[in-house]
Design a protein around this motif. Structure first.
Motif, mmCIF file in Angstrom:
data_model
loop_
_atom_site.group_PDB
_atom_site.id
_atom_site.type_symbol
_atom_site.label_atom_id
_atom_site.label_comp_id
_atom_site.label_asym_id
_atom_site.label_seq_id
_atom_site.Cartn_x
_atom_site.Cartn_y
_atom_site.Cartn_z
ATOM 1 N N ASN A 153 8.005 -6.727 -5.187
ATOM 2 C CA ASN A 153 7.563 -7.631 -6.462
ATOM 3 C C ASN A 153 8.442 -8.688 -6.788
ATOM 4 O O ASN A 153 8.205 -9.175 -7.980
ATOM 5 C CB ASN A 153 6.831 -6.755 -7.598
ATOM 6 C CG ASN A 153 8.160 -5.722 -8.068
ATOM 7 O OD1 ASN A 153 9.362 -6.003 -7.644
ATOM 8 N ND2 ASN A 153 7.797 -4.960 -8.915
ATOM 9 N N GLN A 212 3.173 5.972 -5.742
ATOM 10 C CA GLN A 212 3.064 5.644 -7.189
ATOM 11 C C GLN A 212 4.320 4.576 -7.525
ATOM 12 O O GLN A 212 5.155 4.703 -8.448
ATOM 13 C CB GLN A 212 3.346 6.765 -8.125
ATOM 14 C CG GLN A 212 1.794 7.180 -8.493
ATOM 15 C CD GLN A 212 1.960 8.364 -9.345
ATOM 16 O OE1 GLN A 212 2.199 9.436 -9.029
ATOM 17 N NE2 GLN A 212 1.497 8.076 -10.610
ATOM 18 N N ARG A 213 4.729 3.714 -6.669
ATOM 19 C CA ARG A 213 5.670 2.517 -6.900
ATOM 20 C C ARG A 213 4.867 1.350 -6.870
ATOM 21 O O ARG A 213 3.787 1.261 -6.861
ATOM 22 C CB ARG A 213 6.746 2.498 -5.396
ATOM 23 C CG ARG A 213 7.677 3.953 -5.691
ATOM 24 C CD ARG A 213 8.489 3.674 -4.426
ATOM 25 N NE ARG A 213 7.843 3.826 -3.171
ATOM 26 C CZ ARG A 213 7.624 2.891 -2.249
ATOM 27 N NH1 ARG A 213 8.285 1.810 -2.408
ATOM 28 N NH2 ARG A 213 7.233 3.171 -1.010
ATOM 29 N N LYS A 214 5.759 0.410 -7.155
ATOM 30 C CA LYS A 214 5.234 -1.128 -7.090
ATOM 31 C C LYS A 214 5.189 -1.767 -5.979
ATOM 32 O O LYS A 214 4.364 -2.926 -5.799
ATOM 33 C CB LYS A 214 5.849 -1.799 -8.203
ATOM 34 C CG LYS A 214 5.544 -1.250 -9.704
ATOM 35 C CD LYS A 214 5.680 -2.556 -10.725
ATOM 36 C CE LYS A 214 4.996 -1.926 -11.721
ATOM 37 N NZ LYS A 214 4.799 -2.873 -12.641
ATOM 38 N N TRP A 244 2.023 1.685 -3.373
ATOM 39 C CA TRP A 244 1.080 2.393 -4.238
ATOM 40 C C TRP A 244 0.559 3.679 -3.818
ATOM 41 O O TRP A 244 0.273 4.351 -4.929
ATOM 42 C CB TRP A 244 -0.218 1.760 -4.093
ATOM 43 C CG TRP A 244 -0.030 0.365 -4.774
ATOM 44 C CD1 TRP A 244 0.759 -0.261 -5.676
ATOM 45 C CD2 TRP A 244 -1.081 -1.124 -4.541
ATOM 46 N NE1 TRP A 244 0.684 -1.800 -5.947
ATOM 47 C CE2 TRP A 244 -0.462 -2.094 -5.307
ATOM 48 C CE3 TRP A 244 -2.045 -1.173 -3.569
ATOM 49 C CZ2 TRP A 244 -1.004 -3.531 -5.120
ATOM 50 C CZ3 TRP A 244 -2.418 -2.445 -3.488
ATOM 51 C CH2 TRP A 244 -2.155 -3.579 -4.322
ATOM 52 N N PHE A 245 0.809 4.342 -2.689
ATOM 53 C CA PHE A 245 0.383 5.679 -2.259
ATOM 54 C C PHE A 245 1.515 6.687 -2.985
ATOM 55 O O PHE A 245 1.272 7.831 -3.082
ATOM 56 C CB PHE A 245 0.414 5.697 -0.893
ATOM 57 C CG PHE A 245 -1.057 5.402 -0.203
ATOM 58 C CD1 PHE A 245 -2.089 5.973 -0.934
ATOM 59 C CD2 PHE A 245 -0.902 4.319 0.600
ATOM 60 C CE1 PHE A 245 -3.422 5.815 -0.238
ATOM 61 C CE2 PHE A 245 -2.302 4.423 1.189
ATOM 62 C CZ PHE A 245 -3.431 4.789 0.580
ATOM 63 N N ALA A 296 1.166 7.166 5.040
ATOM 64 C CA ALA A 296 1.680 7.548 3.748
ATOM 65 C C ALA A 296 1.422 9.397 3.633
ATOM 66 O O ALA A 296 2.174 9.914 2.826
ATOM 67 C CB ALA A 296 1.072 7.024 2.337
ATOM 68 N N LEU A 342 0.804 -1.094 -0.078
ATOM 69 C CA LEU A 342 0.019 0.060 -0.045
ATOM 70 C C LEU A 342 0.809 1.350 0.157
ATOM 71 O O LEU A 342 0.520 2.248 -0.629
ATOM 72 C CB LEU A 342 -0.969 -0.155 1.449
ATOM 73 C CG LEU A 342 -2.301 -0.692 1.012
ATOM 74 C CD1 LEU A 342 -3.064 -0.658 2.306
ATOM 75 C CD2 LEU A 342 -3.009 -0.240 -0.119
ATOM 76 N N TRP A 379 -2.820 4.695 5.496
ATOM 77 C CA TRP A 379 -3.209 6.032 4.705
ATOM 78 C C TRP A 379 -2.576 7.128 5.287
ATOM 79 O O TRP A 379 -1.831 8.004 4.727
ATOM 80 C CB TRP A 379 -4.720 5.802 4.268
ATOM 81 C CG TRP A 379 -5.192 6.827 3.347
ATOM 82 C CD1 TRP A 379 -4.235 8.021 2.476
ATOM 83 C CD2 TRP A 379 -6.429 6.963 2.820
ATOM 84 N NE1 TRP A 379 -5.247 8.460 1.734
ATOM 85 C CE2 TRP A 379 -6.144 8.344 1.915
ATOM 86 C CE3 TRP A 379 -7.488 6.501 3.247
ATOM 87 C CZ2 TRP A 379 -7.441 8.510 1.366
ATOM 88 C CZ3 TRP A 379 -8.876 7.141 2.642
ATOM 89 C CH2 TRP A 379 -8.636 8.123 1.498
#
Lengths: 364, 122
Positions: A63, A58-60, A55-56, A324, A52, A321
């Motif tokens: 993985n 804008q990375r992956k 994603w917050f 972040a 999360l 959230w």
């Protein structure tokens, strides 16, 4: 617990095993289940947070290890297991080793208090709520021990900060919990949950009459868990790693695991107090409608646990959230915020709730 | 205080928007960024006429020409592209290769064979 007990006894009787054996081992089973489920969920939780946070921004996120990075936390844990356990020469050896254990044990006890579904409550006493508050505040002691015994100024500073923080933030929690006790007229977590079961579903839960308390407890839980924006005890940019600066290997892993276990436990706690616990948000459970009588009764327990964990993960999602989004607070602001804002607001909330209770309505 | 709460909510919303955007990072060795048209990577030599312009023009002195061989020292090369710009027959071209890491230092000196038969009327 009765239904599980009955099933277990029936299973033993089928294989001609005396009942006494069942009576003794029955209490080992919950512990085993807690341990296994806890480790899996906490490992998943760490991955959940890292994904999360990725994603917050804008990375992956992780993985590489396994498909979609699923095995990343497992790999991290394995790495920590293989590392050397270093004890500083000036440290108090006994206390230094004791601190991580004392961090992890209350976290484990706390998970046992929570009612997962109507037949799956491990420890159910009349004053569950107080037990939870006591045990969830206990890790601060281990943080103090760890910080003091590791003979490091950064560790000591982090521990002292944490003590001040917990002292400031336990009081608003107490007042908000009092308002919950008033609303539910119970100190048992199951009792509190069942007090929220109305035909209105999600609208009947305590987060509406006690909204201020909900926000206050949420903020205080962030502070109690040392999460952003209250992560002063382990402020990376100021204190290296705070209280666990000197810890490495498996001891650090225990601290880390304990922290995430407490996060899970507190998320479950909030979802029980304010979001209706294992109650369905629609007012009625789905499984009796979908399945026939016999199967539906068993699926119902899983459905209840599903709702509980869905709510808990929703709470955890908001926690991440906030992490972040927000920067760290200053040390003095932190205390001022608690004593000058949260405490009066939580007392006000108690008055509002008492008035609501007095005039009755849905919660009489 | 209400103003601060509003600010907090707005910033939360702004951060939350990123959840629905595509990540800007790539899984590097498997997926690579597209390169611009006049990208200056490792220089490649083909059909050199041994005029020596590139030697004069190279600011770091990375180029060396011997009898039948053309050397480019990547330890010195600054990928400025002067050699390919001034080459009269466009024998040197800047390729799009940029991953130049090697395990041996001597591999960084690129060697190209020049066929003498092709060299006419210098």
């Amino acid at each position: 617990m009765n239904y599980l007990y009955f099933l277990y006894m029936e299973f033993l009787a089928k294989h001609n095993i005396p009942q006494l054996f069942g009576d003794i081992t029955f209490f080992c089973i919950p512990i085993t289940i807690i341990f296994a489920a806890l480790l899996v969920i906490v490992l998943a939780l760490v991955l959940f947070e890292r994904k999360l946070l990725g994603w917050f921004t804008q990375r992956k996120g992780p993985n590489r290890v396994g498909f979609w990075g699923v095995l990343q936390t497992l790999a991290d844990a394995f790495k920590l297991l293989c590392k050397e356990n270093i004890t500083p020469s000036g440290a108090n050896r006994f206390l230094f080793n004791l601190a991580p254990i004392m961090m992890f044990t209350p976290a484990l006890v706390v998970l046992g208090i929570i009612p997962y579904s109507s037949e799956f409550t491990f420890i159910s006493t009349e004053t569950n709520l107080l037990l939870f508050v006591i045990f969830s505040a206990l890790p601060v002691l281990s943080i103090l021990i760890g910080g003091k015994s590791s003979d490091n100024k950064y560790a000591l500073l982090g521990a002292v900060r944490n003590i001040a923080q917990i002292l400031a933030y336990e009081l608003p929690i107490a007042f908000s919990l009092m308002s919950i006790m008033v609303l539910a007229s119970s100190m048992n977590l199951t009792g509190i949950m069942l007090a929220q079961s109305t035909k209105y579903g999600a609208l009947g839960w305590f987060w509406i009459p006690c909204f201020i308390g909900f926000v206050v407890i949420f903020i205080c839980t962030l502070a109690e868990l040392n999460r952003c924006p209250f992560d002063l005890p382990e402020a990376e940019s100021e204190l290296i790693c705070g209280y666990n600066t000197e810890y490495s290997g498996m001891r650090f892993a225990l601290f880390y695991l304990g922290e995430y276990t407490l996060l899970l436990a507190n998320a479950l706690f909030i979802s029980i107090l304010f979001l209706g616990g294992y109650l369905s948000p629609f007012g009625k459970y789905i499984s009796p409608i979908l399945f026939s009588q016999n199967v539906g009764n068993i699926v119902l327990y899983f459905e209840q646990a599903f709702w509980l964990f869905l709510k808990a993960f929703f709470v955890i999602f908001i926690v991440i959230w906030i992490r972040a989004t927000m920067p760290r607070m200053a040390s003095f602001d932190l205390l001022k915020f608690s004593w000058c804002r949260l405490l009066p607001v939580s007392i006000l909330n108690l008055f509002i709730v008492i008035i609501i209770k007095y005039f009755g309505g849905l919660y009489a | 205080m209400l103003k601060n709460i509003l600010k907090l909510l707005i910033s939360l919303l702004n951060v939350g928007k990123h959840l629905f955007k595509r990540p800007v990072t790539l899984e590097y060795p498997e997926k690579k960024n597209s390169k611009p048209e006049n990208f200056r990577g490792v220089p490649v030599v083909n059909k050199c006429i041994k005029c020596g312009t590139c030697i004069n023009v190279c600011p770091s002195g990375a180029i060396q020409i011997e009898e039948n061989q053309f050397f480019i020292n990547l330890k010195k090369c600054i990928f400025c592209g002067n050699c390919s710009y001034y080459c009269p027959v466009k024998a040197i071209k800047m390729s799009d290769k940029y991953e130049t890491a090697v395990s041996d230092k001597n591999e960084l000196i690129l060697t190209y064979d020049i066929k003498v038969s092709e060299v006419k009327d210098v």
